[in-house]
Design a protein around this motif. Structure first.
Motif, PDB file in Angstrom:
ATOM      1  N   LEU A  58       0.972  -1.228   0.297  1.00 28.28           N
ATOM      2  CA  LEU A  58      -0.093   0.092  -0.822  1.00 28.28           C
ATOM      3  C   LEU A  58       0.667   0.856   0.154  1.00 28.28           C
ATOM      4  CD1 LEU A  58      -1.815  -1.297   2.359  1.00 28.28           C
ATOM      5  CD2 LEU A  58      -2.897  -0.911   0.015  1.00 28.28           C
ATOM      6  N   GLN A  78       1.409   0.264 -10.098  1.00 27.25           N
ATOM      7  CA  GLN A  78       0.325   0.366  -9.420  1.00 27.25           C
ATOM      8  C   GLN A  78      -1.297  -1.060  -9.164  1.00 27.25           C
ATOM      9  OE1 GLN A  78      -3.101   2.965  -9.936  1.00 27.25           O
ATOM     10  NE2 GLN A  78      -1.679   5.493  -9.523  1.00 27.25           N
ATOM     11  N   ALA A  82      -1.896  -3.804  -6.833  1.00 23.57           N
ATOM     12  CA  ALA A  82      -2.834  -4.233  -6.377  1.00 23.57           C
ATOM     13  C   ALA A  82      -3.648  -5.375  -6.693  1.00 23.57           C
ATOM     14  CB  ALA A  82      -4.492  -3.185  -7.561  1.00 23.57           C
ATOM     15  N   ARG A  85      -1.710  -8.133  -4.118  1.00 26.94           N
ATOM     16  CA  ARG A  85      -2.940  -7.644  -3.255  1.00 26.94           C
ATOM     17  C   ARG A  85      -4.026  -8.651  -3.026  1.00 26.94           C
ATOM     18  NH1 ARG A  85      -1.819  -1.535  -3.071  1.00 26.94           N
ATOM     19  NH2 ARG A  85      -3.429  -1.202  -3.853  1.00 26.94           N
ATOM     20  N   SER A  86      -4.310  -8.923  -4.270  1.00 30.76           N
ATOM     21  CA  SER A  86      -5.798  -9.310  -4.377  1.00 30.76           C
ATOM     22  C   SER A  86      -5.931 -11.001  -3.873  1.00 30.76           C
ATOM     23  CB  SER A  86      -6.127  -8.859  -5.622  1.00 30.76           C
ATOM     24  OG  SER A  86      -5.341  -9.229  -6.486  1.00 30.76           O
ATOM     25  N   PHE A  91      -5.870  -8.207   4.300  1.00 26.37           N
ATOM     26  CA  PHE A  91      -5.834  -7.842   5.345  1.00 26.37           C
ATOM     27  C   PHE A  91      -6.804  -7.186   6.317  1.00 26.37           C
ATOM     28  CE2 PHE A  91      -3.660  -5.981   1.647  1.00 26.37           C
ATOM     29  CZ  PHE A  91      -2.782  -4.807   2.430  1.00 26.37           C
TER      30      PHE A  91
ATOM     31  N   GLU B 279     -13.789   3.851   2.537  1.00 28.97           N
ATOM     32  CA  GLU B 279     -14.163   2.828   1.933  1.00 28.97           C
ATOM     33  C   GLU B 279     -12.657   2.600   0.638  1.00 28.97           C
ATOM     34  OE1 GLU B 279     -18.082   2.912   0.632  1.00 28.97           O
ATOM     35  OE2 GLU B 279     -17.596   2.058  -1.086  1.00 28.97           O
ATOM     36  N   THR B 282      -9.807   0.880   1.615  1.00 27.85           N
ATOM     37  CA  THR B 282      -9.984  -0.549   1.863  1.00 27.85           C
ATOM     38  C   THR B 282     -10.406  -0.799   0.241  1.00 27.85           C
ATOM     39  OG1 THR B 282     -11.543   0.199   3.608  1.00 27.85           O
ATOM     40  CG2 THR B 282     -11.930  -2.419   3.107  1.00 27.85           C
ATOM     41  N   LEU B 283     -10.916  -0.368  -0.535  1.00 22.25           N
ATOM     42  CA  LEU B 283     -11.292  -1.146  -1.650  1.00 22.25           C
ATOM     43  C   LEU B 283     -10.053  -1.305  -2.424  1.00 22.25           C
ATOM     44  CD1 LEU B 283     -13.906   0.914  -3.353  1.00 22.25           C
ATOM     45  CD2 LEU B 283     -14.098  -1.764  -3.237  1.00 22.25           C
ATOM     46  N   ALA B 284      -9.112  -0.471  -2.226  1.00 20.40           N
ATOM     47  CA  ALA B 284      -7.090  -0.268  -2.560  1.00 20.40           C
ATOM     48  C   ALA B 284      -6.542  -1.411  -2.327  1.00 20.40           C
ATOM     49  CB  ALA B 284      -6.931   0.894  -2.393  1.00 20.40           C
ATOM     50  N   ALA B 285      -7.103  -2.156  -0.921  1.00 14.06           N
ATOM     51  CA  ALA B 285      -6.317  -2.916  -0.055  1.00 14.06           C
ATOM     52  C   ALA B 285      -6.662  -4.355  -0.434  1.00 14.06           C
ATOM     53  CB  ALA B 285      -6.538  -2.764   0.996  1.00 14.06           C
ATOM     54  N   LEU B 286      -7.766  -4.122  -1.359  1.00  9.85           N
ATOM     55  CA  LEU B 286      -8.500  -5.527  -1.420  1.00  9.85           C
ATOM     56  C   LEU B 286      -7.714  -5.408  -2.810  1.00  9.85           C
ATOM     57  CD1 LEU B 286     -11.891  -5.510   0.210  1.00  9.85           C
ATOM     58  CD2 LEU B 286     -10.322  -6.730   1.456  1.00  9.85           C
ATOM     59  N   GLY B 287      -7.160  -5.248  -3.274  1.00  7.44           N
ATOM     60  CA  GLY B 287      -7.153  -5.467  -4.417  1.00  7.44           C
ATOM     61  C   GLY B 287      -7.384  -4.186  -5.753  1.00  7.44           C
ATOM     62  N   PHE B 288      -8.563  -3.424  -5.555  1.00  2.00           N
ATOM     63  CA  PHE B 288      -9.112  -2.555  -6.867  1.00  2.00           C
ATOM     64  C   PHE B 288      -7.653  -2.057  -7.152  1.00  2.00           C
ATOM     65  CE2 PHE B 288     -13.310  -1.336  -6.930  1.00  2.00           C
ATOM     66  CZ  PHE B 288     -14.278  -2.606  -7.648  1.00  2.00           C
ATOM     67  N   THR B 289      -7.602  -1.638  -7.956  1.00  2.00           N
ATOM     68  CA  THR B 289      -6.689  -0.433  -8.638  1.00  2.00           C
ATOM     69  C   THR B 289      -7.508   1.047  -8.382  1.00  2.00           C
ATOM     70  OG1 THR B 289      -7.738  -0.916 -10.816  1.00  2.00           O
ATOM     71  CG2 THR B 289      -5.757  -2.074 -10.459  1.00  2.00           C
ATOM     72  N   LYS B 290      -6.737   1.787  -8.873  1.00  2.00           N
ATOM     73  CA  LYS B 290      -7.365   3.266  -8.929  1.00  2.00           C
ATOM     74  C   LYS B 290      -8.179   3.454  -9.636  1.00  2.00           C
ATOM     75  CE  LYS B 290      -3.627   6.175  -5.797  1.00  2.00           C
ATOM     76  NZ  LYS B 290      -2.712   6.647  -6.316  1.00  2.00           N
ATOM     77  N   LYS B 292     -10.131   1.054 -11.238  1.00  2.00           N
ATOM     78  CA  LYS B 292     -10.756   0.593 -10.799  1.00  2.00           C
ATOM     79  C   LYS B 292     -12.454   0.910 -10.243  1.00  2.00           C
ATOM     80  CE  LYS B 292     -10.963  -4.239 -11.821  1.00  2.00           C
ATOM     81  NZ  LYS B 292     -10.665  -5.455 -11.113  1.00  2.00           N
ATOM     82  N   ALA B 378      -7.564   9.618  -8.066  1.00  2.00           N
ATOM     83  CA  ALA B 378      -6.324   9.265  -8.709  1.00  2.00           C
ATOM     84  C   ALA B 378      -5.197   9.581  -7.936  1.00  2.00           C
ATOM     85  CB  ALA B 378      -6.257   9.418 -10.190  1.00  2.00           C
ATOM     86  N   ASN B 381      -3.465   8.454  -2.268  1.00  2.00           N
ATOM     87  CA  ASN B 381      -2.689   7.412  -1.425  1.00  2.00           C
ATOM     88  C   ASN B 381      -3.343   6.723  -0.909  1.00  2.00           C
ATOM     89  OD1 ASN B 381      -1.074   6.376   0.223  1.00  2.00           O
ATOM     90  ND2 ASN B 381       0.784   7.777   1.041  1.00  2.00           N
ATOM     91  N   PRO B 382      -3.264   4.937  -0.468  1.00  2.00           N
ATOM     92  CA  PRO B 382      -4.248   4.596   0.254  1.00  2.00           C
ATOM     93  C   PRO B 382      -4.023   4.947   1.340  1.00  2.00           C
ATOM     94  CG  PRO B 382      -2.999   3.030  -2.043  1.00  2.00           C
ATOM     95  CD  PRO B 382      -2.191   4.922  -1.792  1.00  2.00           C
TER      96      PRO B 382
END
Lengths: 232, 391
Positions: A58, A78, A82, A85-86, A91, B279, B282-290, B292, B378, B381-382
């Motif tokens: 992150l 990026q 991602a 992480r996915s 986390f 949120e 969180t989405l970034a931590a779960l693997g969402f790209t910016k 998305k 964009a 910072n996550p």
């Protein structure tokens, strides 16, 4: 034989401040093996969360190298970060960070949707993960209908559902009472044993420290000690 | 997955989403209504002018300039022999026109006198009422606007002075046979209709016409040294020009309405990006790209408009139905302004293609406006996002 899944070499991290730069991490070098149940321990501002965030891709190092599951964090773009992480990292946050519009099932399902798992397999894995954390009867509840302990168990299920190789838990018990904290820690320890998942915590909660098998003490961004807990 | 999350977020927003949808929908209703009004007005005007004056086209004498009254006196030519058969068959109606002065109740007014054959079926004009037999008091037909401006009514007798082609003035007495509800202003305002044969006789210009109204398109290519074909674009040029002028006001109004609707969406989006920083993290931590995450927020904004588009026919139905059945009421005196299509309530027609285009344009605007505030994501910072920090 021990398998290294995360390696930190001479890592430093600075943040700009009004007066110049603040070095949150200073020349840290560490290795983590598969199946470890370890944690960064130290007071607020010691750099625990920063280190966890870098391991979770992150954040990026200012200096030094961090390699997680064969991916050099400082070189990842990026999209690759991602993807890492996915697919490979789970986390768990202090404030649970569940998606409020989703129910328990949907929150836990979310990481599997991200990796485009087929529906039948997904359904089974989500139900299994919810069963691990003992929330089968709350499957349709939304986060606002759950207690803090239940929310954190959902967060654990969400982190574990894809069976990641590494789980990063940032102060997971900070908002929980003693009973819930022990429940959560027991759950995580069980998953660590059953699935051989590596857990790295950031905490200053003595209850968590009690469970850790490796304790890395951070003070002012430096590793003060790195000890195996007695009995490990 | 992104669509499902977007829909859930919108549902979760509750009344705020509903307000956005209703606001955009009201804007769309007004736009559809306006679009339908202009469209229906033009269609009605075209139909009325066609029925009462244009037919399937005009063959008009070349010397005639509708914008120059001085040419009216010379606006006639012999009827070409080749058209005689079509006239007899009532496929073509010859019209002769001449400048005239009328004296209703002693007042003096300028007018145009038009002669139309008693037997014709090209126009809906009831020319059968114009007899050529009564030469002592000539029967004439006038429209409502002409009746109002000249204060003539059915049965009134007045004097018409017309100059013949040799320059001599002839005065004739005329009787208003009937006041007609002529919806085409150019066939009504300042116009007196008489029997063609009589007018030719008065003008001492037998077998002449100023223009021919075609009842069949096969005569559109008729070659003549005296007459030329007036196509629909030329005939309706003033009407279309008027519409173009109106179009500017319409675009201005649309812009204002769209601006208001877009402000509502922009505001919601900007607030969402601010309120949902955690949120986003969180989405970034779960693997969402910016990309998305930006897509998710943009989609949410766009869904408001999609819902508004779907709601528009439902919310607007009573209004749309009322104007389609009862029509847009014509205000008192509008029929005297000379605006075609304004002589009877305009019953709305809804041009599907134009309305879909309006929806499409709004959708494009919404995508843009929904995307604008997400540019912040964009740059986010996550880690800061997870902490709920504002960059």
């Amino acid at each position: 034989m021990k398998e290294v899944i995360a390696q930190i070499k001479d890592l430093s991290k600075s943040f700009p401040t009004g007066e110049g730069e603040f070095w949150a991490l200073k020349s840290i070098s560490l290795e983590f093996n598969r199946g470890e149940f370890s944690g960064f321990v130290g007071p607020s501002g010691s750099g625990k969360t920063t280190l966890l965030n870098i391991l979770g891709s992150l954040d990026t190092p200012t200096k030094g190298e961090v390699e997680v599951l064969g991916n050099k964090i400082h070189q990842l773009n990026q999209s690759d970060a991602a993807q890492l992480r996915s697919k490979h990292i789970g986390f768990i946050f202090q404030t649970y960070n569940l998606l409020p519009v989703y129910n328990v099932y949907e929150n836990v399902e979310f990481p599997l949707l991200l990796i485009k798992m087929d529906a039948a397999k997904r359904k089974k894995m989500v139900k299994d993960a919810i069963a691990w954390v003992g929330l089968t009867d709350k499957i349709k509840s939304r986060p606002n209908q759950l207690s803090g302990g239940q929310c954190q168990r959902v967060a654990i299920a969400r982190a574990m559902v894809k069976k990641p190789e590494l789980v990063l838990a940032d102060e997971p018990t900070a908002n929980l009472d003693t009973e819930n904290s022990f429940n959560i820690l027991d759950t995580m320890l069980k998953l660590n044993k059953e699935l051989n998942t590596t857990f790295i915590f950031s905490t200053h909660d003595p209850k968590v420290i009690e469970y850790l098998k490796r304790i890395i003490r951070l003070i002012d961004g430096e590793v003060a000690s790195d000890d195996l807990a007695s009995g490990s | 997955m992104i669509l499902r999350l977007a829909v859930k977020n919108i549902l979760h927003n509750g009344w705020r989403s509903l307000i956005n949808i209703v606001v955009v929908s009201i804007v769309l209703i007004v736009m559809v209504w306006t679009q339908a009004m202009y469209y229906s007005w033009i269609r009605l005007a075209e139909i009325q002018q066609t029925d009462w004056e244009y037919g399937k086209g005009l063959l008009r004498v070349k010397t005639y300039d509708p914008y120059d009254p001085l040419t009216f006196d010379e606006s006639y030519a012999p009827i070409p022999q080749e058209l005689q058969n079509a006239i007899d068959q009532e496929e073509i109606a010859p019209i002769l026109m001449a400048p005239a002065t009328i004296y209703p109740q002693g007042r003096m007014l300028s007018a145009v006198i038009k002669g139309i054959p008693q037997q014709q079926s090209v126009l809906v004009f009831p020319s059968g009422k114009l007899s050529a037999q009564q030469k002592d008091i000539v029967p004439v037909l006038i429209g409502k606007a002409m009746a109002k401006s000249s204060r003539l009514s059915q049965g009134d007798i007045f004097t018409i002075r017309v100059r013949d082609i040799n320059g001599a003035y002839n005065a004739i007495d005329a009787i208003v046979e009937e006041v007609l509800p002529i919806p085409a202003p150019t066939a009504d305002i300042g116009t007196i209709w008489v029997n063609l044969d009589l007018l030719q006789e008065i003008r001492e210009a037998p077998n002449t016409a100023s223009y021919f109204v075609l009842g069949s398109s096969k005569y559109q290519n008729f070659e003549s040294s005296d007459f030329r074909f007036i196509d629909k674009d030329e005939y309706f040029a003033d009407l279309y020009q008027m519409l173009e002028n109106e179009r500017f006001q319409q675009v201005l109004m649309y812009a204002l309405l769209v601006f208001l609707a877009m402000i509502a969406i922009f505001d919601t989006q900007a607030l969402a990006v601010f309120k949902r920083r955690k949120e986003i993290g969180t989405l970034a931590a779960l693997g969402f790209t910016k990309a998305k995450i930006v897509l998710l927020f943009t989609l949410e904004g766009t869904i408001y408009t999609v819902c508004a588009i779907l709601a528009t026919p439902i919310l607007g139905f009573p209004l749309f139905y009322y104007f389609a059945t009862s029509g847009f009421p014509i205000l008192e005196g509008y029929d005297e302004f000379g605006l075609p299509g304004f002589t009877e309530p305009i019953k709305f027609l809804y041009p599907i293609d134009e309305i879909l285009m309006v929806f499409f344009v709004i959708l494009i605007f919404t995508v843009f406006v929904s995307w604008l505030p997400t540019r912040k994501i964009a740059k986010m910072n996550p880690v800061d996002a997870l902490r709920g920090k504002v960059n």
